[in-house]
Design a protein around this motif. Sequence first.
Motif, mmCIF file in Angstrom:
data_model
loop_
_atom_site.group_PDB
_atom_site.id
_atom_site.type_symbol
_atom_site.label_atom_id
_atom_site.label_comp_id
_atom_site.label_asym_id
_atom_site.label_seq_id
_atom_site.Cartn_x
_atom_site.Cartn_y
_atom_site.Cartn_z
ATOM 1 N N ASP B 209 5.624 -19.381 8.871
ATOM 2 C CA ASP B 209 4.501 -19.377 7.933
ATOM 3 C C ASP B 209 3.256 -18.764 8.550
ATOM 4 O O ASP B 209 2.328 -18.365 7.839
ATOM 5 N N LEU B 210 3.221 -18.705 9.908
ATOM 6 C CA LEU B 210 2.062 -18.130 10.595
ATOM 7 C C LEU B 210 2.270 -16.649 10.895
ATOM 8 O O LEU B 210 1.459 -16.030 11.569
ATOM 9 N N ALA B 211 3.372 -16.079 10.385
ATOM 10 C CA ALA B 211 3.736 -14.708 10.757
ATOM 11 C C ALA B 211 2.680 -13.696 10.339
ATOM 12 O O ALA B 211 2.569 -12.634 10.949
ATOM 13 N N ALA B 212 1.893 -14.005 9.318
ATOM 14 C CA ALA B 212 0.862 -13.063 8.883
ATOM 15 C C ALA B 212 -0.139 -12.817 10.003
ATOM 16 O O ALA B 212 -0.570 -11.684 10.229
ATOM 17 N N ILE B 216 5.015 -12.025 15.826
ATOM 18 C CA ILE B 216 6.219 -12.349 16.587
ATOM 19 C C ILE B 216 6.901 -13.609 16.056
ATOM 20 O O ILE B 216 8.089 -13.850 16.294
ATOM 21 N N LEU B 217 6.171 -14.447 15.328
ATOM 22 C CA LEU B 217 6.730 -15.700 14.829
ATOM 23 C C LEU B 217 7.557 -15.499 13.566
ATOM 24 O O LEU B 217 8.188 -16.442 13.085
#
Lengths: 331, 377
Positions: B209-212, B216-217
Amino acid sequence: MDFIIILQAGVATGTILLFATIGELFAERSGVLNLGVEGMMLIGAMFAFKIAIATGNPWLGVLVAILAAGLISQIHAFITITLQADQVVSGLSLTFLGAGISVVLGEGLSKAGTVSLLPQFSIPLLTKIPLIGPVFFTEQSIMVYIGYLFIPLAWFYINRTRPGMHLRAVGEFPAAADALGINVYRLRYFYVFVGGALAGLAGATISLAISPGWFSELTTAGMGWIAVGLVIFAQWNPIRAAFGAYAFGALRRLILDIQGPTVFIGAIGNFTFLEMRNPFYYNPYWGFFLQMLPYAFTIIVLVIGSREAMRKRLGAPAALGNPYIRGERGL
Amino acid sequence: MSETTVPLASRLRSLTLRVEPRLKDPPRWYPLAVTVGAIVFALFLGGILIALSGGDPLRSYIHIARASLGSLGVFSDTLVKATPLIMAGLACSVAFRMKLWNIGAEGQFIMGAFGASAVVLTPIIPAETPSWIFIPAMILAGILGGALWGFIPGFLKARLNVNEIISSLMLNYIAVAWINFWIFAVWTEGGFQMSPAFPKNAWLPRLTDLAAEIPILSGLTTHLGLILGILAAIVAWFILYRSRWGYEIRLIGDNPQAARYAGLNITRNTVLVMMLSGALAGLGGMSEVTGVVHRLQTSPLAAGYGFTGIIVAWLAKLNPYLVVPVSIFFGALILAGREIQPSGIPKMIQGIILVSLIASDFLIRYRVHIVRRGQEA
């Protein structure tokens, strides 16, 4: 739904529990609690089925099941008797181990096809007895009949023979037994083996007689644990164990069969006293509550057994759960 | 000099094992070495069994290592598998510390998942509620569900002297039938054996959910449950080793007779510890249903996490901190084991590990010498 048929099938299912319960009873009477019954039953059921398919001879399957489960029980014996580890944890690990091994070695067995089962027959004459005949002596598996003989034999062995007295001594007061020259360690190994062998026989009874086949861990569906509970309810007495086993067998069958018919008809001969719509047929979801019953009843039976034990000051073999360490104080 | 003339075989035959209880504690590294040795031994034994059943042990183990630790993605999946094990392992640890054999973590886990699901599906809270209300409510419901399921065997044990091993185990089967009833009869999605999916705001946040912000997540499914598990481990450690209650738990576990003479209330502690144990398992069920499955469904929830928790607790020597790395080890085994044939192998290896662990305890309690016969005295 014919009540006689349910009772008849219940006796057959109860035979599975009977072997497992009396096996565990022997082990506990010698002072060793073995919680691995479920795992040993799975080992027995898997090996019995596998060997019967491979060789075409169900009796060879039964024999291998007994030996395999007896053999794996010796792991528990070694860990708890020689290494003196906690019996609860060791028994649990035996359940894991038995389940794991039987699932691995039983891979693909569920689709293995048909197998010749143990024989089924009626006892001539005895079938004529009203009620008892059709329930106990008509078209039962040979295992069921072996079970009948087994109950009085087990009782007689434990309570009326010299080896049975040694068994009780080892479980109640091992230090005294040791002083009398009884080999406590060897007897405990032996009775853990007996417990394992009978659990294996119980497993073989499932997969080759009562509900044939190998369904991985669902083959036993917790019956090994119910057997452990029944030993407590039975207060370590084989006759009570037999009553418990057959009652539970009947309950399991009743639950399977009660959802089938559309109406309940209560009748004696031609006189009908009850006719009602079957609520379990019209509300199939109620079936999930029926499925809970054997497990809920096990708890209830434990409550009854524990209360009675407290009231009568009866109880477990005094040394149950304790390793015997020669030269140490205490039991 | 005469020794060299004795043939090797007879020299070996003259060696015997002598066993004696340890009088003082072994050095600190010793239990760890024994545990690691037991695991290595178990993997070796498992390898033999894999070979016997027609597999290739070395390839199986390499596959397990690669499929669980080989990349960031699969390591994240390993952590996802480890998360429910942490909670279940903690649940067993606190109960076992008091010698309460709670075998019902599986059922308490399921009832925790049920409690959390009930918040969404009943619905107790409307679907458009923001996450910061939803998630605490579900955590609370999960803990309550598990604690209630732990209360039953605790109460029966404390008041009626009913063996908690059997009663807690029977409640596992009852819990499965209970959620089956709900997902078939009440919350079914189009007749299938599962509830509808939860709304997004009832999901535990995941790394992806933090990929924005942190590219890399992307795709990593590790979720907030891992943090909850680690927090639970810290709380459990504080309760057991830094609180008065924990002291009582450990005293009752080590010596119930002394505890009774010291005036500790064993009845009350039995009920409370079973509830604490159930609450921890219930938290695990909540984390699994809202972090991974996102709907109430039997098979992914009743997957044996509660039972593996027993092994985790034992391997961690009932130490809450150690439960976390041990869970990751077992998470790897379960994750990678799914692709290995035959399918029972991870379960079998777990069983072998537990057996050899219990047997290895002997080496911690006793000294084993190899002595030459005749020199024993």
